[in-house]
Design an enzyme around this catalytic site. Structure first.
Site, PDB file in Angstrom:
ATOM      1  CG  ASP A 347     -34.599 -79.358 -18.189  1.00 49.42           C
ATOM      2  OD1 ASP A 347     -35.363 -79.456 -16.899  1.00 49.42           O
ATOM      3  OD2 ASP A 347     -34.656 -80.458 -18.504  1.00 49.42           O
ATOM      4  CG  ASP A 364     -27.168 -88.134  -6.457  1.00 49.35           C
ATOM      5  OD1 ASP A 364     -27.998 -87.041  -7.600  1.00 49.35           O
ATOM      6  OD2 ASP A 364     -27.076 -88.412  -5.849  1.00 49.35           O
ATOM      7  CG  ASP A 390     -32.967 -81.707 -15.275  1.00 46.04           C
ATOM      8  OD1 ASP A 390     -33.967 -81.345 -14.330  1.00 46.04           O
ATOM      9  OD2 ASP A 390     -33.594 -82.153 -15.997  1.00 46.04           O
TER      10      ASP A 390
END
Length: 499
Positions: A347, A364, A390
């Site tokens: 993460d 992005d 993410d």
């Protein structure tokens, strides 16, 4: 010069038409008729040749057309010279060689018009089916029923068959061009009209000769003159598209119609005698149908594979997605002797801050850049995926998989992602929390992912780094992840690795 030559060809062809329609042919001096006919043929040839020499667009196709018209004009000139004093032109003669040369040259020129387009194989095969099927129908109903040139013998028989064969191929070329939707405005219309008129003239000529009724003053000669004049005029028309190419549905429909027509003709062959020409064209048409079927099957398989991969790929990063990871894990666990498996769940810390502060476009680009660094860190045999948002995951499998190998990879990933990301003029620094789960006992894919998730949140609670799952973590109460300061760059949190 071009304008004068075009008007000259038009004037000569109209004069010849008036002479025929007014029935002045028998009383017209022979030299006048020769000048009109050879003037139109030579002028049309010169127009096409100049088009090929002066304009590079489709020049190759026009050169082949010019070569075909030159041969036809030369054959006609020879016939006039040989018969000027009343002599009879033998059959076959050198004129027949030159006349017959027109067909393959014009045929190649027509194919060059199609080849210069970026046309898929299935489209070319649809055109071939329509062309050969149309040629089969023409051969069956015109050659076999009306002309039947097989009455002669020896070489003359083959020469007589060559004319309707050439006509059949020209018919097929026109139908293929129509099936492909390759229209370029006035040039295409005039070429199609010119070839059609030429084929009609040739059919009438062969029919009259085979029945002993040929008359130089008949409409046949007028059709020859008009047909070649239209081809010459086509070379200097402005090529403007008049309609788009046919879509796959209509083009396939045309090829299906001609394929069925070919089958019907072959079935009628049990009741009606078909020439070898008709049977050969029908066989080629059916071969094209088989090839078209094979291409369709391969394209469907390719589409199926593409959709299968698309359903298992993350649209943003191009990595595998959750579905692909779960299928991969299930495949490993379904083996009779599953290999050791380690799962690293990652993460990106502070990603939400970047996304909310600088916008989704920067977020992005950050995910894409992070995925590229992860690919540089992992091995080709490892499965790297983005689960969503993410979150990323790496699946390790094989005899060498153990805690040291998994922890070493986690360390390399953290080091690789700790460097600054330069995105749209911004220097962005992030960190990563990694949870590692190694399969033990009868753990399935879902349980393995759950264990990695627990370890990952423990790593986040510890401030980042990586954490290896142990059973004792199941007794740790769940914690709420608290966002940590992000951009501008700040020192990465210390890693925790209780392994």
């Amino acid at each position: 010069m071009i304008g004068v030559l075009r008007w000259l060809v038009l004037g000569l062809s109209l004069s010849f038409a008036v002479m025929h329609l007014a029935r002045l042919y028998p009383v017209t001096p022979q030299w006048v008729t020769a000048v009109l006919i050879l003037g139109v043929y030579g002028g049309a040839t010169l127009l096409v040749l100049l088009r090929a020499l002066r304009h590079p667009v489709r020049a190759v196709a026009w050169r082949w057309m010019a070569a075909g018209l030159f041969c036809y004009t030369a054959g006609t000139t020879y016939s006039w010279i040989h018969t000027w004093n009343g002599a009879i032109l033998p059959f076959p003669s050198p004129s027949d060689i030159l006349w017959l040369s027109f067909y393959p040259l014009a045929y190649i020129g027509s194919l060059e018009f199609l080849r210069e387009r970026d046309t898929p194989r299935r489209t070319l095969l649809d055109g071939a089916i329509a062309g050969l099927g149309g040629a089969t129908v023409f051969s069956a109903f015109v050659v076999d029923l009306l002309i039947d040139p097989a009455g002669t013998g020896g070489l003359a028989n083959y020469v007589a068959l060559a004319y309707p064969l050439g006509d059949s191929l020209l018919v097929g070329t026109l139908l293929a061009r129509a099936a492909l939707g390759s229209w370029t405005g006035a040039p295409s219309a005039l070429i199609m009209a010119g070839f059609s008129t030429f084929i009609a003239a040739d059919t009438g000529y062969i029919y009259q000769v085979s029945h002993g009724s040929y008359d130089p003053g008949s409409i046949v000669n007028l059709l020859y003159v008009l047909g070649l004049a239209m081809i010459g005029q086509a070379a200097w028309q402005h090529p403007t598209p008049v309609r788009p190419a046919l879509d796959d549905h209509h083009r396939l429909g045309a090829s299906v119609i001609f394929a069925w027509a070919t089958l019907v003709i072959l079935l009628l062959g049990n009741r009606v005698r078909l020439s070898a020409l008709t049977v050969g064209l029908a066989g080629l048409s059916l071969i094209m149908v088989v090839l078209r079927t094979m291409v369709s099957i391969r394209e469907l398989e390719a589409v199926s594979r593409a959709r299968h991969l698309e359903a298992r790929r993350d649209a943003l990063t191009g990595l595998a997605n959750r579905r692909a990871v779960m299928e991969h894990l299930d495949g490993l666990l379904d083996r009779p002797d599953p290999p050791p498996i380690a799962l690293l769940l990652m993460d990106l810390n502070r990603f939400k801050f970047v996304n909310d502060t600088y916008g989704h476009q920067v977020g992005d680009r950050l995910l894409e850049a992070a995925s590229e660094r992860l690919q540089q860190t992992t091995r080709a045999e490892d499965v790297l995926a983005r689960l969503g948002g993410d979150e990323f995951v790496v699946v390790l499998a094989g005899p060498q998989v153990a805690e040291p190998a998994a922890a070493g990879l986690a360390t390399r990933i953290r080091e690789r992602l700790s460097g600054l990301f330069h995105i749209e003029g911004l220097d962005i620094e992030i960190d990563v929390s990694i949870g590692i789960a190694l399969r033990s006992g009868d753990d399935d894919a879902n349980l393995l992912l759950q264990h990695a998730d627990i370890a990952m949140y423990e790593a986040k609670r510890a401030g980042g780094g990586h954490m290896i799952f142990h059973r004792r973590l199941l007794d740790v109460p769940p914690s709420i992840d608290t966002p940590t300061p992000a951009v501008p760059p700040s020192p990465s949190p210390a890693s925790s690795s209780p392994a």
